[in-house]
Design a protein around this motif. Structure first.
Motif, PDB file in Angstrom:
ATOM      1  N   GLU A   8      -6.647 -43.285  39.217  1.00 42.10           N
ATOM      2  CA  GLU A   8      -5.854 -42.461  40.121  1.00 42.10           C
ATOM      3  C   GLU A   8      -5.799 -41.017  39.638  1.00 42.10           C
ATOM      4  O   GLU A   8      -5.853 -40.079  40.440  1.00 42.10           O
ATOM      5  N   ALA A   9      -5.721 -40.824  38.326  1.00 36.39           N
ATOM      6  CA  ALA A   9      -5.717 -39.465  37.765  1.00 36.39           C
ATOM      7  C   ALA A   9      -7.055 -38.775  38.021  1.00 36.39           C
ATOM      8  O   ALA A   9      -7.096 -37.575  38.321  1.00 36.39           O
ATOM      9  N   CYS A  12      -7.016 -37.666  41.565  1.00 35.65           N
ATOM     10  CA  CYS A  12      -6.051 -36.581  41.706  1.00 35.65           C
ATOM     11  C   CYS A  12      -6.622 -35.258  41.188  1.00 35.65           C
ATOM     12  O   CYS A  12      -6.562 -34.232  41.867  1.00 35.65           O
TER      13      CYS A  12
END
Length: 125
Positions: A8-9, A12
């Protein structure tokens, strides 16, 4: 499928980079032409990324998340394309739709040729 916080990072951070790139291009090339440019560049980039992954294993899953989902996903913009096409009126709107689709597909073709035929030894593999 398990999605980790690290994955997810990656999306992002990639999304941040792509969105900033989109914003900067819009400063130089506003409105319909700017959206067309980012969509065509995004088609070329996603084609290079995916065909390099498919044919040569050049990018792993995490790279595809960062570049494909994050950077390219936020760099290109369907919502702006749809809104601008609708707002431009029927003639310019249809021309914009055709230009985005035809040039986008051409961009994917160019990316594929760049990956599968880097030295020009054969037309298309």
């Amino acid at each position: 499928m398990n999605i980790s916080l690290f994955d997810e990072a990656l999306v992002c951070i990639g999304g941040f980079c792509g969105a900033v790139g989109r914003y900067q291009i819009n400063d130089y090339i506003p409105s319909l032409p700017g959206t067309l440019v980012v969509n065509v560049l995004g088609c070329i980039a996603i084609s290079i990324l995916m065909y390099s992954s498919i044919f040569f294993g050049a990018f792993d899953r995490k790279s595809r998340l960062f570049f494909g989902v994050g950077v390219i996903g936020s760099f290109t913009t369907f919502s702006a394309f749809a809104y601008q096409s609708f707002s431009a009126g029927p003639v310019i709107g249809v021309l914009n739709i055709l230009a985005n689709i035809l040039l986008g597909l051409t961009g994917v073709f160019i990316g594929r040729v760049m990956v599968t035929n880097p030295r020009g030894s054969a037309w298309i593999t």
